[in-house]
Write a protein that holds these residues in place. Structure first.
Motif, PDB file in Angstrom:
ATOM      1  N   ARG A   1       0.837  -1.206   0.000  1.00 20.61           N
ATOM      2  CA  ARG A   1       0.000   0.000   0.000  1.00 20.61           C
ATOM      3  C   ARG A   1       0.866   1.248   0.000  1.00 20.61           C
ATOM      4  NH1 ARG A   1      -4.175   0.650  -2.072  1.00 20.61           N
ATOM      5  NH2 ARG A   1      -3.116   2.442  -2.916  1.00 20.61           N
ATOM      6  N   LEU A   2       1.940   1.230   0.791  1.00 16.97           N
ATOM      7  CA  LEU A   2       2.856   2.367   0.848  1.00 16.97           C
ATOM      8  C   LEU A   2       3.462   2.657  -0.516  1.00 16.97           C
ATOM      9  CD1 LEU A   2       4.611   4.477   2.388  1.00 16.97           C
ATOM     10  CD2 LEU A   2       6.229   2.616   2.812  1.00 16.97           C
ATOM     11  N   VAL A   3       3.927   1.612  -1.189  1.00 18.44           N
ATOM     12  CA  VAL A   3       4.533   1.798  -2.516  1.00 18.44           C
ATOM     13  C   VAL A   3       3.517   2.397  -3.483  1.00 18.44           C
ATOM     14  CG1 VAL A   3       5.509   0.599  -4.516  1.00 18.44           C
ATOM     15  CG2 VAL A   3       6.257  -0.021  -2.205  1.00 18.44           C
ATOM     16  N   ALA A   4       2.305   1.855  -3.496  1.00 16.58           N
ATOM     17  CA  ALA A   4       1.273   2.364  -4.404  1.00 16.58           C
ATOM     18  C   ALA A   4       0.943   3.820  -4.106  1.00 16.58           C
ATOM     19  CB  ALA A   4       0.011   1.496  -4.296  1.00 16.58           C
ATOM     20  N   ASP A   5       0.839   4.160  -2.826  1.00 14.21           N
ATOM     21  CA  ASP A   5       0.509   5.538  -2.458  1.00 14.21           C
ATOM     22  C   ASP A   5       1.629   6.502  -2.826  1.00 14.21           C
ATOM     23  OD1 ASP A   5      -1.955   4.759  -1.476  1.00 14.21           O
ATOM     24  OD2 ASP A   5      -1.304   4.716   0.623  1.00 14.21           O
ATOM     25  N   LEU A   6       2.879   6.103  -2.563  1.00  9.56           N
ATOM     26  CA  LEU A   6       4.007   6.966  -2.933  1.00  9.56           C
ATOM     27  C   LEU A   6       4.023   7.224  -4.433  1.00  9.56           C
ATOM     28  CD1 LEU A   6       6.932   5.601  -0.738  1.00  9.56           C
ATOM     29  CD2 LEU A   6       5.910   7.879  -0.602  1.00  9.56           C
ATOM     30  N   ARG A   7       3.849   6.190  -5.205  1.00  8.82           N
ATOM     31  CA  ARG A   7       3.872   6.355  -6.662  1.00  8.82           C
ATOM     32  C   ARG A   7       2.757   7.278  -7.135  1.00  8.82           C
ATOM     33  NH1 ARG A   7       5.281   0.009  -8.209  1.00  8.82           N
ATOM     34  NH2 ARG A   7       7.543   0.246  -7.964  1.00  8.82           N
ATOM     35  N   GLU A   8       1.589   7.131  -6.547  1.00 10.77           N
ATOM     36  CA  GLU A   8       0.470   8.000  -6.937  1.00 10.77           C
ATOM     37  C   GLU A   8       0.732   9.437  -6.511  1.00 10.77           C
ATOM     38  OE1 GLU A   8      -4.334   8.515  -6.155  1.00 10.77           O
ATOM     39  OE2 GLU A   8      -3.358   6.624  -5.643  1.00 10.77           O
ATOM     40  N   ASP A   9       1.114   9.636  -5.260  1.00 11.11           N
ATOM     41  CA  ASP A   9       1.252  10.991  -4.737  1.00 11.11           C
ATOM     42  C   ASP A   9       2.461  11.726  -5.299  1.00 11.11           C
ATOM     43  OD1 ASP A   9      -1.046  10.643  -3.282  1.00 11.11           O
ATOM     44  OD2 ASP A   9      -0.021  10.145  -1.408  1.00 11.11           O
ATOM     45  N   LEU A  10       3.460  10.984  -5.760  1.00  4.62           N
ATOM     46  CA  LEU A  10       4.639  11.614  -6.363  1.00  4.62           C
ATOM     47  C   LEU A  10       4.548  11.645  -7.886  1.00  4.62           C
ATOM     48  CD1 LEU A  10       7.389  10.103  -4.035  1.00  4.62           C
ATOM     49  CD2 LEU A  10       6.472  12.437  -4.007  1.00  4.62           C
ATOM     50  N   GLY A  11       3.450  11.164  -8.430  1.00 10.19           N
ATOM     51  CA  GLY A  11       3.251  11.220  -9.878  1.00 10.19           C
ATOM     52  C   GLY A  11       4.261  10.394 -10.654  1.00 10.19           C
ATOM     53  N   SER A  12       4.662   9.261 -10.078  1.00  6.98           N
ATOM     54  CA  SER A  12       5.689   8.420 -10.702  1.00  6.98           C
ATOM     55  C   SER A  12       5.258   6.961 -10.607  1.00  6.98           C
ATOM     56  CB  SER A  12       7.037   8.643  -9.996  1.00  6.98           C
ATOM     57  OG  SER A  12       8.057   7.898 -10.612  1.00  6.98           O
ATOM     58  N   PRO A  13       4.400   6.507 -11.529  1.00  3.61           N
ATOM     59  CA  PRO A  13       3.815   5.167 -11.415  1.00  3.61           C
ATOM     60  C   PRO A  13       4.821   4.026 -11.498  1.00  3.61           C
ATOM     61  CG  PRO A  13       3.260   6.176 -13.530  1.00  3.61           C
ATOM     62  CD  PRO A  13       3.897   7.248 -12.697  1.00  3.61           C
ATOM     63  N   ASN A  14       5.996   4.280 -12.032  1.00  2.00           N
ATOM     64  CA  ASN A  14       7.024   3.236 -12.152  1.00  2.00           C
ATOM     65  C   ASN A  14       8.206   3.478 -11.220  1.00  2.00           C
ATOM     66  OD1 ASN A  14       5.662   1.827 -14.310  1.00  2.00           O
ATOM     67  ND2 ASN A  14       6.271   3.533 -15.625  1.00  2.00           N
ATOM     68  N   LEU A  15       8.027   4.321 -10.223  1.00  2.00           N
ATOM     69  CA  LEU A  15       9.115   4.666  -9.317  1.00  2.00           C
ATOM     70  C   LEU A  15       9.754   3.423  -8.714  1.00  2.00           C
ATOM     71  CD1 LEU A  15      10.660   6.927  -7.764  1.00  2.00           C
ATOM     72  CD2 LEU A  15       8.853   6.787  -6.023  1.00  2.00           C
ATOM     73  N   LEU A  16      11.057   3.333  -8.810  1.00  2.00           N
ATOM     74  CA  LEU A  16      11.811   2.220  -8.246  1.00  2.00           C
ATOM     75  C   LEU A  16      11.835   2.333  -6.723  1.00  2.00           C
ATOM     76  CD1 LEU A  16      13.786  -0.202  -8.441  1.00  2.00           C
ATOM     77  CD2 LEU A  16      15.634   1.482  -8.724  1.00  2.00           C
ATOM     78  N   VAL A  17      11.560   1.223  -6.049  1.00  2.00           N
ATOM     79  CA  VAL A  17      11.670   1.145  -4.599  1.00  2.00           C
ATOM     80  C   VAL A  17      12.653   0.022  -4.278  1.00  2.00           C
ATOM     81  CG1 VAL A  17      10.488   0.704  -2.415  1.00  2.00           C
ATOM     82  CG2 VAL A  17       9.334   2.014  -4.228  1.00  2.00           C
ATOM     83  N   ILE A  18      13.726   0.377  -3.611  1.00  2.00           N
ATOM     84  CA  ILE A  18      14.711  -0.623  -3.185  1.00  2.00           C
ATOM     85  C   ILE A  18      14.585  -0.763  -1.678  1.00  2.00           C
ATOM     86  CG2 ILE A  18      17.129  -1.318  -3.190  1.00  2.00           C
ATOM     87  CD1 ILE A  18      17.621   0.663  -5.456  1.00  2.00           C
ATOM     88  N   GLN A  19      14.106  -1.910  -1.246  1.00  2.00           N
ATOM     89  CA  GLN A  19      13.934  -2.131   0.185  1.00  2.00           C
ATOM     90  C   GLN A  19      15.072  -2.995   0.720  1.00  2.00           C
ATOM     91  OE1 GLN A  19      10.521  -4.416   1.350  1.00  2.00           O
ATOM     92  NE2 GLN A  19      10.595  -5.742  -0.435  1.00  2.00           N
ATOM     93  N   VAL A  20      15.439  -2.737   1.961  1.00  2.00           N
ATOM     94  CA  VAL A  20      16.506  -3.485   2.615  1.00  2.00           C
ATOM     95  C   VAL A  20      15.877  -4.612   3.427  1.00  2.00           C
ATOM     96  CG1 VAL A  20      18.403  -3.387   4.272  1.00  2.00           C
ATOM     97  CG2 VAL A  20      17.985  -1.458   2.721  1.00  2.00           C
ATOM     98  N   GLY A  21      16.279  -5.839   3.139  1.00  2.00           N
ATOM     99  CA  GLY A  21      15.851  -6.978   3.938  1.00  2.00           C
ATOM    100  C   GLY A  21      16.494  -6.920   5.312  1.00  2.00           C
ATOM    101  N   LEU A  22      15.684  -7.063   6.340  1.00  2.00           N
ATOM    102  CA  LEU A  22      16.162  -6.898   7.708  1.00  2.00           C
ATOM    103  C   LEU A  22      17.304  -7.849   8.041  1.00  2.00           C
ATOM    104  CD1 LEU A  22      12.875  -6.501   9.789  1.00  2.00           C
ATOM    105  CD2 LEU A  22      14.286  -4.724   8.744  1.00  2.00           C
ATOM    106  N   ALA A  23      18.264  -7.325   8.793  1.00  2.00           N
ATOM    107  CA  ALA A  23      19.341  -8.147   9.332  1.00  2.00           C
ATOM    108  C   ALA A  23      19.060  -8.548  10.766  1.00  2.00           C
ATOM    109  CB  ALA A  23      20.666  -7.386   9.262  1.00  2.00           C
ATOM    110  N   SER A  24      18.104  -7.864  11.394  1.00  2.00           N
ATOM    111  CA  SER A  24      17.789  -8.091  12.806  1.00  2.00           C
ATOM    112  C   SER A  24      16.414  -7.508  13.089  1.00  2.00           C
ATOM    113  CB  SER A  24      18.837  -7.409  13.688  1.00  2.00           C
ATOM    114  OG  SER A  24      18.839  -6.009  13.444  1.00  2.00           O
ATOM    115  N   GLY A  25      15.948  -7.710  14.318  1.00  2.00           N
ATOM    116  CA  GLY A  25      14.661  -7.153  14.711  1.00  2.00           C
ATOM    117  C   GLY A  25      14.610  -6.927  16.205  1.00  2.00           C
TER     118      GLY A  25
END
Length: 200
Positions: free
Chosen positions: A106-130
């Motif tokens: 949902r966050l990715v979809a909202d960012l793309r809509e609100d920033l007017g960039s439907p193909n905006l690249l999102v690079i997420q970091v896989g957690l190393a710890s929690g």
């Protein structure tokens, strides 16, 4: 900064900046010298947050969108990617961990809509710890994001600091390089002509 340095190094080492790279902008030196590349970073991170705090309408989300819009308007460039490193706090409660994937999509979809960039690249970091016992659930959610132009850079295995939660300085430097490499490989896959220049 290691991310930015690696991107700029790649752009400057090629004979011409690949046309597909949107982030570095070319500006003229006031002294009339060579043009130089400019890459802007828009810091929005806040430590210790859960993903629901980044939902549309929440103060952190709205501030991030406002900063991104202001950066583009003020600098004349374009958004190249969102670098997303968050989730340790979502490992405390099992309900948060199980909801992570849907909230991230949902966050990715909202960012793309609100920033007017439907193909905006999102690079997420896989957690190393929690912070809690449900790190594996969040990591599985991160790996299972089913959206185009969302890629994962896994921090698992990078050295942690003494608190066994945060990455060490060495690991943060390495992660910056890993994020840059992921960005460059993504861009080269979109523009085959850029492959040779990116790997010189």
């Amino acid at each position: 900064m290691p991310f930015a340095h690696r991107i700029l190094l790649s752009s400057s080492s090629s004979s011409s900046s690949p046309s597909s790279l949107p982030a570095p902008s070319t500006v003229s030196d006031p002294g009339g010298e060579e043009d130089r590349l400019v890459l802007g970073l828009v810091p929005c991170a806040v430590g210790g947050t859960r993903i629901w705090m980044w939902a549309r309408g929440q103060p952190l989300y709205e501030a991030a969108v406002a900063r991104a819009r202001a950066a583009v308007a003020g600098g004349g460039g374009a958004l190249g990617a969102v670098l997303w490193f968050q989730g340790e706090s979502d490992t405390i409660e099992v309900d948060d961990a199980r909801a992570y994937g849907g909230k991230m999509e949902r966050l990715v979809a909202d960012l793309r809509e609100d920033l007017g960039s439907p193909n905006l690249l999102v690079i997420q970091v896989g957690l190393a710890s929690g912070e809690g016992n449900y790190t594996d659930i969040v990591r599985d959610a991160q790996r299972s994001i089913n959206l185009p132009n969302v890629i994962l850079v896994d921090a698992m295995g990078l050295p942690l600091s003494d608190d066994q939660l945060h990455l060490s300085t060495e690991a943060q430097l390495r992660l910056g390089e890993m994020l840059a490499q992921a960005y460059l490989e993504f861009e080269s896959s979109r523009d085959p002509k850029a492959i040779e220049s990116l790997h010189q």
